[in-house]
Design a protein around this motif. Structure first.
Motif, PDB file in Angstrom:
ATOM      1  N   LEU A  17       0.856  -1.181   0.000  1.00  0.00           N
ATOM      2  CA  LEU A  17       0.000   0.000   0.000  1.00  0.00           C
ATOM      3  C   LEU A  17       0.892   1.230   0.000  1.00  0.00           C
ATOM      4  O   LEU A  17       1.574   1.503   0.977  1.00  0.00           O
ATOM      5  N   PRO A  18       0.924   1.999  -1.098  1.00  0.00           N
ATOM      6  CA  PRO A  18       1.826   3.149  -1.182  1.00  0.00           C
ATOM      7  C   PRO A  18       1.242   4.388  -0.528  1.00  0.00           C
ATOM      8  O   PRO A  18       0.173   4.351   0.090  1.00  0.00           O
ATOM      9  N   GLY A  19       1.939   5.516  -0.696  1.00  0.00           N
ATOM     10  CA  GLY A  19       1.489   6.775  -0.126  1.00  0.00           C
ATOM     11  C   GLY A  19       0.204   7.273  -0.757  1.00  0.00           C
ATOM     12  O   GLY A  19      -0.184   6.869  -1.862  1.00  0.00           O
ATOM     13  N   SER A  20      -0.474   8.156  -0.040  1.00  0.00           N
ATOM     14  CA  SER A  20      -1.738   8.719  -0.500  1.00  0.00           C
ATOM     15  C   SER A  20      -1.803  10.181  -0.089  1.00  0.00           C
ATOM     16  O   SER A  20      -1.360  10.549   0.999  1.00  0.00           O
ATOM     17  N   LYS A  21      -2.374  11.022  -0.948  1.00  0.00           N
ATOM     18  CA  LYS A  21      -2.591  12.427  -0.593  1.00  0.00           C
ATOM     19  C   LYS A  21      -3.935  12.615   0.076  1.00  0.00           C
ATOM     20  O   LYS A  21      -4.228  13.700   0.584  1.00  0.00           O
ATOM     21  N   ALA A  22      -4.770  11.595   0.101  1.00  0.00           N
ATOM     22  CA  ALA A  22      -6.088  11.673   0.734  1.00  0.00           C
ATOM     23  C   ALA A  22      -6.369  10.312   1.355  1.00  0.00           C
ATOM     24  O   ALA A  22      -7.095   9.497   0.790  1.00  0.00           O
ATOM     25  N   THR A  23      -5.790  10.075   2.525  1.00  0.00           N
ATOM     26  CA  THR A  23      -5.802   8.732   3.103  1.00  0.00           C
ATOM     27  C   THR A  23      -7.210   8.242   3.398  1.00  0.00           C
ATOM     28  O   THR A  23      -7.543   7.090   3.107  1.00  0.00           O
ATOM     29  N   LEU A  24      -8.057   9.092   3.975  1.00  0.00           N
ATOM     30  CA  LEU A  24      -9.412   8.660   4.301  1.00  0.00           C
ATOM     31  C   LEU A  24     -10.185   8.304   3.035  1.00  0.00           C
ATOM     32  O   LEU A  24     -10.871   7.275   2.978  1.00  0.00           O
ATOM     33  N   SER A  25     -10.072   9.143   2.026  1.00  0.00           N
ATOM     34  CA  SER A  25     -10.784   8.895   0.771  1.00  0.00           C
ATOM     35  C   SER A  25     -10.292   7.612   0.120  1.00  0.00           C
ATOM     36  O   SER A  25     -11.090   6.801  -0.371  1.00  0.00           O
ATOM     37  N   ASP A  26      -8.980   7.403   0.119  1.00  0.00           N
ATOM     38  CA  ASP A  26      -8.443   6.187  -0.487  1.00  0.00           C
ATOM     39  C   ASP A  26      -8.791   4.947   0.325  1.00  0.00           C
ATOM     40  O   ASP A  26      -8.978   3.860  -0.228  1.00  0.00           O
ATOM     41  N   LEU A  27      -8.905   5.093   1.636  1.00  0.00           N
ATOM     42  CA  LEU A  27      -9.314   3.970   2.472  1.00  0.00           C
ATOM     43  C   LEU A  27     -10.759   3.586   2.180  1.00  0.00           C
ATOM     44  O   LEU A  27     -11.114   2.394   2.116  1.00  0.00           O
ATOM     45  N   ARG A  28     -11.591   4.583   1.960  1.00  0.00           N
ATOM     46  CA  ARG A  28     -12.979   4.295   1.554  1.00  0.00           C
ATOM     47  C   ARG A  28     -13.002   3.597   0.195  1.00  0.00           C
ATOM     48  O   ARG A  28     -13.760   2.638  -0.021  1.00  0.00           O
ATOM     49  N   ALA A  29     -12.184   4.097  -0.732  1.00  0.00           N
ATOM     50  CA  ALA A  29     -12.134   3.487  -2.063  1.00  0.00           C
ATOM     51  C   ALA A  29     -11.657   2.038  -1.982  1.00  0.00           C
ATOM     52  O   ALA A  29     -12.170   1.161  -2.685  1.00  0.00           O
ATOM     53  N   LEU A  30     -10.697   1.780  -1.118  1.00  0.00           N
ATOM     54  CA  LEU A  30     -10.193   0.418  -0.924  1.00  0.00           C
ATOM     55  C   LEU A  30     -11.317  -0.507  -0.454  1.00  0.00           C
ATOM     56  O   LEU A  30     -11.472  -1.630  -0.950  1.00  0.00           O
ATOM     57  N   ARG A  31     -12.125  -0.008   0.482  1.00  0.00           N
ATOM     58  CA  ARG A  31     -13.260  -0.812   0.976  1.00  0.00           C
ATOM     59  C   ARG A  31     -14.333  -0.973  -0.096  1.00  0.00           C
ATOM     60  O   ARG A  31     -14.934  -2.041  -0.237  1.00  0.00           O
ATOM     61  N   ASP A  32     -14.588   0.095  -0.858  1.00  0.00           N
ATOM     62  CA  ASP A  32     -15.603   0.010  -1.909  1.00  0.00           C
ATOM     63  C   ASP A  32     -15.256  -1.065  -2.936  1.00  0.00           C
ATOM     64  O   ASP A  32     -16.151  -1.693  -3.514  1.00  0.00           O
ATOM     65  N   GLN A  33     -13.972  -1.274  -3.172  1.00  0.00           N
ATOM     66  CA  GLN A  33     -13.524  -2.292  -4.126  1.00  0.00           C
ATOM     67  C   GLN A  33     -13.516  -3.693  -3.524  1.00  0.00           C
ATOM     68  O   GLN A  33     -13.300  -4.669  -4.244  1.00  0.00           O
ATOM     69  N   GLY A  34     -13.726  -3.792  -2.224  1.00  0.00           N
ATOM     70  CA  GLY A  34     -13.620  -5.089  -1.567  1.00  0.00           C
ATOM     71  C   GLY A  34     -12.181  -5.520  -1.339  1.00  0.00           C
ATOM     72  O   GLY A  34     -11.917  -6.669  -0.952  1.00  0.00           O
ATOM     73  N   TRP A  35     -11.250  -4.609  -1.560  1.00  0.00           N
ATOM     74  CA  TRP A  35      -9.836  -4.946  -1.392  1.00  0.00           C
ATOM     75  C   TRP A  35      -9.482  -5.169   0.076  1.00  0.00           C
ATOM     76  O   TRP A  35      -8.529  -5.882   0.381  1.00  0.00           O
ATOM     77  N   ASP A  36     -10.250  -4.552   0.987  1.00  0.00           N
ATOM     78  CA  ASP A  36      -9.987  -4.805   2.408  1.00  0.00           C
ATOM     79  C   ASP A  36     -10.203  -6.283   2.732  1.00  0.00           C
ATOM     80  O   ASP A  36      -9.422  -6.884   3.494  1.00  0.00           O
ATOM     81  N   LEU A  37     -11.227  -6.889   2.123  1.00  0.00           N
ATOM     82  CA  LEU A  37     -11.472  -8.319   2.346  1.00  0.00           C
ATOM     83  C   LEU A  37     -10.369  -9.160   1.717  1.00  0.00           C
ATOM     84  O   LEU A  37      -9.938 -10.170   2.294  1.00  0.00           O
ATOM     85  N   ASP A  38      -9.897  -8.735   0.537  1.00  0.00           N
ATOM     86  CA  ASP A  38      -8.799  -9.452  -0.112  1.00  0.00           C
ATOM     87  C   ASP A  38      -7.539  -9.402   0.761  1.00  0.00           C
ATOM     88  O   ASP A  38      -6.813 -10.394   0.878  1.00  0.00           O
ATOM     89  N   ILE A  39      -7.297  -8.245   1.364  1.00  0.00           N
ATOM     90  CA  ILE A  39      -6.095  -8.092   2.198  1.00  0.00           C
ATOM     91  C   ILE A  39      -6.206  -8.948   3.454  1.00  0.00           C
ATOM     92  O   ILE A  39      -5.240  -9.611   3.862  1.00  0.00           O
ATOM     93  N   GLN A  40      -7.389  -8.949   4.073  1.00  0.00           N
ATOM     94  CA  GLN A  40      -7.579  -9.770   5.272  1.00  0.00           C
ATOM     95  C   GLN A  40      -7.385 -11.253   4.949  1.00  0.00           C
ATOM     96  O   GLN A  40      -6.738 -11.991   5.705  1.00  0.00           O
ATOM     97  N   ALA A  41      -7.931 -11.696   3.829  1.00  0.00           N
ATOM     98  CA  ALA A  41      -7.765 -13.097   3.434  1.00  0.00           C
ATOM     99  C   ALA A  41      -6.303 -13.403   3.138  1.00  0.00           C
ATOM    100  O   ALA A  41      -5.786 -14.478   3.488  1.00  0.00           O
ATOM    101  N   HIS A  42      -5.624 -12.473   2.505  1.00  0.00           N
ATOM    102  CA  HIS A  42      -4.198 -12.620   2.187  1.00  0.00           C
ATOM    103  C   HIS A  42      -3.383 -12.830   3.462  1.00  0.00           C
ATOM    104  O   HIS A  42      -2.519 -13.712   3.522  1.00  0.00           O
ATOM    105  N   VAL A  43      -3.682 -12.054   4.489  1.00  0.00           N
ATOM    106  CA  VAL A  43      -2.947 -12.176   5.758  1.00  0.00           C
ATOM    107  C   VAL A  43      -3.262 -13.506   6.437  1.00  0.00           C
ATOM    108  O   VAL A  43      -2.364 -14.187   6.953  1.00  0.00           O
ATOM    109  N   ARG A  44      -4.541 -13.894   6.423  1.00  0.00           N
ATOM    110  CA  ARG A  44      -4.907 -15.171   7.048  1.00  0.00           C
ATOM    111  C   ARG A  44      -4.191 -16.352   6.382  1.00  0.00           C
ATOM    112  O   ARG A  44      -3.879 -17.360   7.023  1.00  0.00           O
ATOM    113  N   GLN A  45      -3.926 -16.220   5.089  1.00  0.00           N
ATOM    114  CA  GLN A  45      -3.277 -17.299   4.349  1.00  0.00           C
ATOM    115  C   GLN A  45      -1.752 -17.222   4.405  1.00  0.00           C
ATOM    116  O   GLN A  45      -1.069 -17.972   3.712  1.00  0.00           O
TER     117      GLN A  45
END
Length: 497
Positions: free
Chosen positions: A300-328
């Motif tokens: 996860l690189p730098g961001s000029k709008a961390t909150l907005s990008d964090l929302r975008a990450l969740r909107d894409q379902g990437w937060d679930l992908d990351i959680q699954a990645h860590v569990r594995q």
């Protein structure tokens, strides 16, 4: 007292190669013993660098590369106005290295009278230490709807009495229309400032293009001042724009790293040293696609709008992908804004980077972050806690991070006058790491140790060494393509004292 000469490079549009041309010319003229300085009055970019001034400021990464080409430390006067786009609130405005506020695009023309004196002051200050100043324009000088706010193209050329060379990019097509159209939209006085045009990224038989040059010169009255042939080594330089990240997917390699392409990426050149390693397959993942299950590392690189990008990450379902990645058993690395996302929550109560609010983080590190008005700008040396490898880089952020996760730091920052202090955080199992330090992977020793922990070998030198080689090769290329003595003859003393 020096009497510096100036030459300005403007372009028919964005991304025609102005920044790299200035960098290459700077290195070529510096090799001749001239004190050369780069100057870009205004830049719009979330890729920025910390300067060597006291106190330090920030400028665009392109101007930092140009300073390296000149063999001098970066100065805030090389890029006095930096606009850093933010989510929903316009752009953060940096004047002579310091944040002075933010502004929506429609209100920016109202700031011209506030910004132009700083631009001229910085240009004059550079003139006191230079034999030659290479001035870079931005975008096109004939974006008519933006001319009222111009401080970087013809308005600057008029104020400082600068001669102009106009650069067109033949690789994108339409270079005749771009050059002739620019001539048509300039005023007669502005046309007189243009001392000729350059063609960039030419491939093939130059004899076949000579009739086109005759047409351009006949229509504009401008002579062709040179044709820069295609240079494959240009790919070794950091990209300025996220559009340059659209590359074919990497091939097979022992280590697979994926990077989600978030809307407000910043300082994404942190990833360049990894992308260049032969045993790393690095892929940018566009919105609408899941993060691949076979990834070894999610970065996860730098961001000029961390909150907005964090929302975008969740909107894409990437937060679930990351959680699954860590569990594995996968690994996650966050840098700056990406580091902030790894904690429990990111708050922006004053709306510094966007609308005020708080967004839950990924919860992978025991951290909380609050965005505030003060900005950390710091060039630094550090040591990796695990390997003892030295790391050089910089901090540039507006957040303060705290929590129990800081008790397991990733790095130790070194200081000249005090004890080392901890920086970053590592999860208990060591598979999730975050840091505010930009430039982590530029160090060959550290990069080699980190990749070895993933089962890959690093073969490339420090990023600084590779950039030096790239600059030398690029300057050699321009020496062959262009008549640099003629460029010096076209330059003239600037009108500022």
């Amino acid at each position: 007292m020096r009497k510096p000469r100036c030459l300005m490079i403007q372009g028919t549009g964005s991304d025609v190669g102005k920044s790299l041309l200035v960098a290459g010319l700077a290195r070529a003229f510096a090799r001749r013993g001239l004190a050369v300085r780069p100057f870009k009055a205004q830049n719009i970019s979330n890729n920025s660098a910390v300067t060597a001034d006291t106190p330090p400021g920030e400028i665009g990464r392109a101007q930092a590369l140009q300073a390296r080409a000149c063999k001098v430390p970066p100065s805030l006067h090389m890029n006095p106005v930096l606009l850093k786009p933010q989510a929903g609130v316009g752009s953060q405005v940096v004047l002579q290295g310091r944040v002075i506020g933010r502004c929506k695009a429609r209100d920016y023309p109202l700031m011209r009278d506030q910004l132009m004196p700083g631009v001229l002051d910085s240009l004059a200050r550079l003139g006191r230490e230079a034999d030659l100043i290479l001035v870079e324009g931005a975008g096109s000088p004939v974006e008519m709807h933006l001319r009222a706010a111009d401080i970087v193209n013809m308005a600057l050329a008029n104020a400082a009495d600068l001669p102009v060379l106009l650069l067109g990019d033949i690789d994108r097509g339409g270079v005749l229309a771009a050059l002739i159209g620019t001539h048509a939209l300039l005023t007669p006085a502005e046309r007189g400032r243009v001392k000729g045009y350059l063609i960039n990224k030419f491939r093939g038989d130059l004899a076949l293009f000579e009739p086109a040059c005759e047409i351009i010169t006949r229509q504009t009255g401008w002579p062709c001042q040179g044709v820069v042939r295609w240079h494959a080594g240009a790919a070794d330089f950091p990209a300025e724009d996220t559009q340059a990240l659209v590359r074919p997917p990497a091939g097979e390699a022992p280590v697979r790293i994926v990077v989600p392409r978030l809307p407000h990426l910043a300082n994404f050149d942190d990833i360049d040293p990894l992308r260049a390693e032969p045993e790393v397959a690095l892929r940018w993942i566009d919105p609408g696609r899941p993060l691949p299950r076979d990834a070894d590392v999610i970065l996860l690189p730098g961001s000029k709008a961390t909150l907005s990008d964090l929302r975008a990450l969740r909107d894409q379902g990437w937060d679930l992908d990351i959680q699954a990645h860590v569990r594995q058993g996968g690994r996650v690395v966050g840098v700056c804004g990406g580091y902030q996302m790894l904690g429990h929550v990111v708050r922006d109560p004053e709306g510094i980077e966007g609308p005020p609010g708080a967004v839950p983080g990924l919860g992978l590190l025991d951290l909380d972050t609050t965005i505030g008005p003060s900005k950390t700008l710091l060039a630094l040396d550090a040591v990796d806690e695990t390997s003892g490898c030295r790391v050089t880089g910089y901090e540039m952020h507006m957040g303060v991070t705290g929590g129990g996760g800081l008790e397991r730091p990733w790095l130790r920052l070194l200081s000249s006058g005090g004890a080392p202090r901890p920086e970053g955080a590592v999860s208990a199992d060591g598979r999730v790491r975050g840091s505010y330090v930009h430039g982590l992977f530029a160090s060959a020793e550290f990069r080699a140790h980190w990749l070895a922990s993933l089962g890959a070998a690093a073969v490339l030198a420090d990023q600084a060494v590779r950039l030096e080689i790239a600059l030398e090769t690029w300057a050699d290329h321009l020496e062959v393509c262009l008549d640099l003595d003629a460029f010096l003859a076209l330059s003239r003393p600037m009108a500022l004292g």
